[in-house]
Design an enzyme around this catalytic site. Structure first.
Site, PDB file in Angstrom:
ATOM      1  N   HIS B 112      45.403  50.869  37.183  1.00  0.00           N
ATOM      2  CA  HIS B 112      45.231  49.951  38.242  1.00  0.00           C
ATOM      3  C   HIS B 112      46.175  50.330  39.403  1.00  0.00           C
ATOM      4  O   HIS B 112      46.024  49.567  40.200  1.00  0.00           O
ATOM      5  CB  HIS B 112      45.362  48.637  37.560  1.00  0.00           C
ATOM      6  CG  HIS B 112      44.231  48.209  36.744  1.00  0.00           C
ATOM      7  ND1 HIS B 112      42.785  48.450  36.958  1.00  0.00           N
ATOM      8  CD2 HIS B 112      44.383  47.787  35.343  1.00  0.00           C
ATOM      9  CE1 HIS B 112      42.004  48.003  35.850  1.00  0.00           C
ATOM     10  NE2 HIS B 112      42.973  47.501  35.225  1.00  0.00           N
ATOM     11  N   ASP B 151      39.139  53.144  29.331  1.00  0.00           N
ATOM     12  CA  ASP B 151      39.536  51.804  29.279  1.00  0.00           C
ATOM     13  C   ASP B 151      38.352  50.891  29.665  1.00  0.00           C
ATOM     14  O   ASP B 151      37.394  51.292  30.359  1.00  0.00           O
ATOM     15  CB  ASP B 151      40.800  51.602  30.489  1.00  0.00           C
ATOM     16  CG  ASP B 151      41.471  50.093  30.143  1.00  0.00           C
ATOM     17  OD1 ASP B 151      42.396  50.036  29.542  1.00  0.00           O
ATOM     18  OD2 ASP B 151      40.917  49.207  30.859  1.00  0.00           O
ATOM     19  N   HIS B 153      38.122  48.076  31.557  1.00  0.00           N
ATOM     20  CA  HIS B 153      38.192  48.093  32.862  1.00  0.00           C
ATOM     21  C   HIS B 153      38.252  49.231  33.769  1.00  0.00           C
ATOM     22  O   HIS B 153      38.659  50.188  33.345  1.00  0.00           O
ATOM     23  CB  HIS B 153      39.953  47.266  33.183  1.00  0.00           C
ATOM     24  CG  HIS B 153      39.896  46.086  32.405  1.00  0.00           C
ATOM     25  ND1 HIS B 153      40.718  45.988  31.291  1.00  0.00           N
ATOM     26  CD2 HIS B 153      39.627  44.620  32.680  1.00  0.00           C
ATOM     27  CE1 HIS B 153      40.650  44.790  30.578  1.00  0.00           C
ATOM     28  NE2 HIS B 153      39.771  43.997  31.620  1.00  0.00           N
ATOM     29  N   ASP B 240      40.650  48.355  25.193  1.00  0.00           N
ATOM     30  CA  ASP B 240      40.072  47.095  25.315  1.00  0.00           C
ATOM     31  C   ASP B 240      38.731  46.896  25.186  1.00  0.00           C
ATOM     32  O   ASP B 240      37.865  45.943  25.295  1.00  0.00           O
ATOM     33  CB  ASP B 240      40.696  46.432  26.569  1.00  0.00           C
ATOM     34  CG  ASP B 240      40.765  47.108  27.441  1.00  0.00           C
ATOM     35  OD1 ASP B 240      40.068  48.336  27.569  1.00  0.00           O
ATOM     36  OD2 ASP B 240      41.788  47.077  28.779  1.00  0.00           O
TER      37      ASP B 240
HETATM   38 ZN   LIG Z   1      42.002  47.604  30.566  1.00  0.00          ZN
HETATM   39 ZN   LIG Z   2      37.410  52.894  32.532  1.00  0.00          ZN
END
Ligand SMILES: [Zn+2]
Ligand SMILES: [Zn+2]
Ligand SMILES: [Zn+2]
Lengths: 561, 438
Positions: B112, B151, B153, B240
């Site tokens: 991120h 991931d 996210h 995740d």
């Molecule tokens: Zn994540």
């Molecule tokens: Zn991703």
């Protein structure tokens, strides 16, 4: 008085120590086919004219278990393993009589699958019909919860001579190493037990009833009974004997390479401020990777009796030994013969030695003296190259000593300490061809037996505390107790210390020698759903390997004498 | 005997002394049980698996990627330097051929973290993968790199860093941003005008399970990789998507992660998120390691794994298919779209508002990109944060053409220092980082 005895590949060295220092020393030829007679003969020699009641204890370092493993002469042993998910347990098979059964624990010691008692009974029945008497029982994560191992052991114990639960061997992780370690304990148990009981009985007959200790690969000792339950700890104790015989003479602070030059091999080790460096996880021998703690040693096929030959125009030394030096009736030229030609050694058949070296010299187109010089020089240089190689290998991984883990440490030894029969001749030449500060261990040719005699009794304890489940367990000690959830790390450490003291005294330690180290201490908050539910505390403690406290004085006396 | 078909390197840096806060998901305990599981399985003893020691990244490695405001020391802890160093160590070992594949099991995570860094967002401060990739590009002269972010996210930080870079293919597979942090990663986010189509987003509906993820890899990711022909494939291996993860809503599993890894065959995997620290991470990581090494992973599974209860609905299957088709279409039309977006324009401008949720900072960016047919284009970012910081960041891309180099240098030299706290120049062709300050 203390007897220290170290069985080597060629010679067996034995010493008698008292408060006044080295009372007596002896060397007998090792009869690899009959180690028992070798040991008994050596002890007879050293105790001649000694009142057996004056013997306080005896420490033995033998090649018995090492040889059994290396030569593939293990007794058949059965294994029952519970694995659960992960790598398939067949990957870790110890051969015939290996029985994976259902049952699994997770990483925190929670049961995820119950043990299938029927499978256990079937496995036991099969092993009984196969004539198995000794069985190892190993579960994945049994160090976090030994319940499955204990249950299986209880079920099969009545049917076998001895059952070996895996969680007792080490508090460390690694299911495959636990399997290998437990299996080795079971498979060398009968050999070890029969042998040492015979030695004990023979000593008793001679009136020597004092306790017997066995040297371990990490340079500590264990008492007779502990060695019967954990014979695997005696594997590869030989190199540890010479390292322990050297520690008192290493420089502090400094990093020292110990070179034990024998007939067949040279054994090498490293001391950091007089503390031996360990192998990172445990002994690796044949196909077995184990949890057995050991000093980091390297054995190379270079010694006084190494065979010397010219191969493709190159001078080649070792790694094989064809027999003794020609000066002592052998058939092939050796570095020892070269020393005869150079006039540095006498007391053998110098003419025969020269005859051997002359063969090499003729092929080199040089004089016998020149050939001898080159043979000896090359031997010394090869040994130093191998020592450098060992240092590189140690530095490529995290460095562990018997006292601590040295994160990111790079060793750079400046001191070379030599021992073993030919040590005096090598010492001088090492000095002339390297930058090392070179010195020789006093009583260099029996220092290994002295090290054996002077080593302390040592042991380890690992304690896991889970305050959420209010439980403290020390798997090696079969200890499990409920604890107050508010227990502090210091209280847990005190608990581990108490367990360690009990264990050390039970295994024959003397109260003067209980110097301890915390090898590992970790504490984690356990958070579930953003709430602190407990703490996970892990402590590993040891009695530090080293010389017996009251005997450091002796080591000094030997130095001066 | 057990052995690795592919020589595989592992770097552990569990940062047992670093947490965002005591009860935060990104805390000391996160990789504890994973490490226990890996040790207990005896994975490091397997022939062909090698443990490597994480190094510490240098400031120059960080500044090749990021503009840290006010400087790297203010936004990074020692753990960040080592976590990024773990990725770097892994990358170096792969490039030196001492290993064939590598996995950096490190934290803090990084995907991120964007090009400009005022603080932490999504538990990330600096981008471990980008720091590694740009080091490898500089040192080994590689150009084409693919980053597949698995991931749960959206990998918005990595997307931001490579938004204008046509030599980096970035594909993020994640839970639909309408249902999860950070909210971005829609299918129409596909890169700037100079690099349209080398950023691809495949948002998936909540409760997508193994079937859906494998479909995405086989039907979209692998064909695109095949065409892009990267010299290096990097996997941002967040865990995740697991059915037990407390922060997300997916139905992925350890077997699925292992299978996905064996299909993707990344050269380097770098751990990202994953917060089911007891029920998922130990098993998922073992699965990924075995898959990388080419070792049978069929017997790896979670204690409470029940494939029947995790099956995805027909609706999800249909949505996943559509998401893949959109990505493939964007990829196919990328050249035409670039032409269309550039048109006759010389400069492309955009405004972004960025929220640093971890540190509670708001940032406004005004970005100007030199549109260029010959390179990724000179880039200028005017960044103002509610901390009071106001900086100008100028970036010259590695493949910059002489014209873009001139323009960027001019931006840097002529910017008015009265307006900014600092003016930064990230000169990639020269591998230099320059600062003008009051
Ligand atoms: Zn994540
Ligand atoms: Zn991703
Ligand atoms: Zn350009």
């Amino acid at each position: 008085m203390i007897i220290g005895l170290d069985v080597g590949g060629t010679h067996t060295d034995v010493v008698l120590l008292s408060q006044d220092g080295l009372e007596n020393r002896s060397k007998v030829l090792t009869d690899t086919g009959d180690l028992f007679s070798t040991i008994v003969t050596a002890i007879e020699r050293i105790t001649e004219n000694v009142d057996p009641r004056q013997i306080h204890h005896t420490v033995l370092s033998t090649t018995l278990t090492t040889n059994a493993i290396v030569e593939g002469k293990l007794s058949p042993a059965g294994m029952i393993v519970t694995s659960g998910p992960g790598l398939h347990p067949d990957n870790f098979s110890t051969g015939d009589h290996y029985h994976p059964v259902s049952g699994a624990m997770d990483h925190s010691g929670r049961e995820i699958q119950a043990v299938d008692e029927n499978q256990v009974r079937q496995a036991a029945e099969k092993m009984r019909t196969d004539g198995i008497e000794h069985v190892g029982v190993v579960g994945k994560f049994s160090t976090r919860n030994p319940e499955h191992e204990m249950k299986i052991s209880r079920l099969i114990e009545p049917e076998f001579a001895k059952v070996f639960p895996g969680h007792r061997t080490s508090g460390n992780f690694s299911f495959p190493r636990r399997i290998a370690t437990t299996y080795l304990n079971a498979a060398i148990y009968p050999i070890h037990k029969q042998f040492f009981e015979a030695v004990r009985d023979s000593l008793t007959e001679k009136g020597i009833t004092a306790p017997i200790y066995i040297l371990k690969a990490d340079g500590g000792t264990m008492d007779f009974n502990t060695s019967i339950d954990f014979p695997g700890q005696s594997i590869l104790s030989g190199p540890a004997a010479s390292v322990m015989g050297s520690v008192a003479f290493a420089e502090d602070p400094a990093e020292t390479i110990v070179l034990d030059i024998g007939g067949t091999t040279t054994d090498m080790a490293v001391l950091i401020n007089r503390v031996p460096v360990l192998v990172p996880h445990g002994i690796e021998i044949n196909q077995f990777k184990t949890h057995i703690r050991a000093l980091h040693t390297r054995s190379v096929g270079l010694g006084g009796d190494s065979a010397v030959r010219i191969q493709n125009g190159e001078l080649v030394i070792g790694p094989d030994r064809k027999g003794p030096a020609m000066a002592y009736g052998g058939s092939d030229p050796t570095p020892t013969d070269a020393l005869f030609v150079l006039g540095r050694v006498d007391g053998g058949d110098a003419k025969n030695a020269r005859k051997g070296i002359q063969q090499i010299a003729d092929q080199m187109g040089a004089s016998a003296e020149e050939a001898a010089r080159q043979i000896f020089d090359r031997t010394c240089r090869l040994i130093l190259e191998q020592a450098d190689e060992m240092v590189r290998a140690i530095n490529s991984k995290p460095v562990y000593t018997v006292r601590e883990a040295l994160e990111g440490h790079q060793i750079k030894p400046g001191h070379l300490l030599v021992l073993g029969g030919p040590a005096p001749h090598f010492e001088e030449h090492f000095r002339s061809i390297s930058d090392y500060n070179v010195s020789r261990v006093p009583q260099w040719d029996v220092a290994n037996a002295i090290g054996t005699a002077l080593s302390r009794t040592t042991c380890e304890v690992t304690l896991f505390v889970d305050t959420y489940r209010c439980r403290a367990i020390a798997p090696e000690e079969d200890f499990s107790e409920s604890v107050n959830p508010r227990i502090t790390a210091a209280e847990a450490r005190a608990m581990a210390h108490e367990l360690l003291m009990k264990k050390a005294l039970r295994e024959g330690a003397e109260t003067d020698d209980l110097e301890t180290d915390v090898l590992e201490e970790l504490e984690f908050n356990m958070i579930r759903n953003f709430q602190l539910i407990g703490r996970n505390i892990r402590i590993k403690m040891q009695v530090r390997p080293g010389l017996k406290h009251d005997l450091q004085e002796i080591a000094r006396m030997i130095h001066n004498g | 005997m057990l052995f690795a078909k592919h020589q595989t390197g592992l770097v552990f840096f569990p940062a047992f002394d670093w947490a965002i806060s005591p009860t935060h998901p990104e805390r000391e305990e996160r990789l504890l049980y994973t490490q226990d599981q890996i040790m207990e399985e005896g994975i490091l003893d397997i022939d062909g698996i090698h443990e490597l020691k994480a190094e510490v990244v240098e400031i120059a490695d960080v500044q090749r990627v990021h503009f840290c405001v006010p400087d790297p020391w203010k936004v990074m802890t020692e753990s960040h330097f080592i976590s990024a160093g773990g990725a770097k160590t892994t990358g170096k070992a792969v490039m030196n051929r001492s290993i064939e594949r590598g996995f950096a099991l490190v934290r803090p995570p990084g995907h991120h973290a964007m090009r400009v860094v005022h603080g932490g967002r999504g538990f990330c401060n600096v981008n471990n993968e980008a720091i590694m990739i740009e080091y490898l590009r500089r040192t080994y002269g590689i150009r084409r790199v693919a980053v597949i972010d698995t991931d749960c996210h959206h990998g918005d930080g990595t997307q931001d860093i490579y938004w204008h870079d046509r030599d980096t293919l970035f594909i993020s597979i994640h839970q639909d941003g309408r249902t999860l942090y950070p909210g971005s990663g829609m299918a129409d986010e596909a890169g700037g005008p100079n690099a349209y189509g080398t950023t691809l987003n495949i948002p998936l509906p909540p409760y997508t399970s193994q079937e859906g993820f494998i479909h995405v890899i086989q039907e979209a990711v692998l064909p695109i990789l095949e065409e892009f022909k990267p010299e290096l494939v990097v996997n941002s291996a967040g865990q995740d998507n697991h059915f037990t993860d407390p922060l997300t809503n997916m139905n992925f599993c350890a077997q699925g992660y292992a299978r996905m890894t064996s299909l993707l065959k990344p050269d380097i995997a770098v751990l990202e998120g994953g917060y089911s620290i007891e029920g998922a991470l130990p098993y998922v990581n073992v699965g990924i390691i075995l898959a990388l090494a080419g070792i049978d992973f069929r017997y790896v599974c979670e204690p409470d794994y029940n494939p029947d209860s995790l099956r995805q609905t027909k609706e999800i299957t249909a949505d996943v298919k559509i998401a893949c088709q959109r990505a493939l279409k964007t990829w196919k039309n990328r050249e035409a779209m670039r032409e269309k977006l550039i048109g006759n324009k010389k400069v492309d401008e955009r405004r972004c508002n960025i929220f640093y949720d971890t540190d509670g900072i708001y940032e406004n960016q005004f970005e100007s990109l030199q549109l260029c047919a010959d390179c990724s284009g000179a880039l200028k970012i005017d960044s103002r944060a509610d901390t009071g910081a106001h900086v100008l960041a100028v970036h010259i891309p590695t493949n910059a053409c002489p014209r873009c180099i001139d323009i960027a240098n001019q931006w840097y030299e002529s910017a008015n220092l009265k307006k900014f706290d600092a003016i930064y120049l990230q000169d990639r062709p020269e591998d230099a980082y320059r600062i003008r300050k009051k």
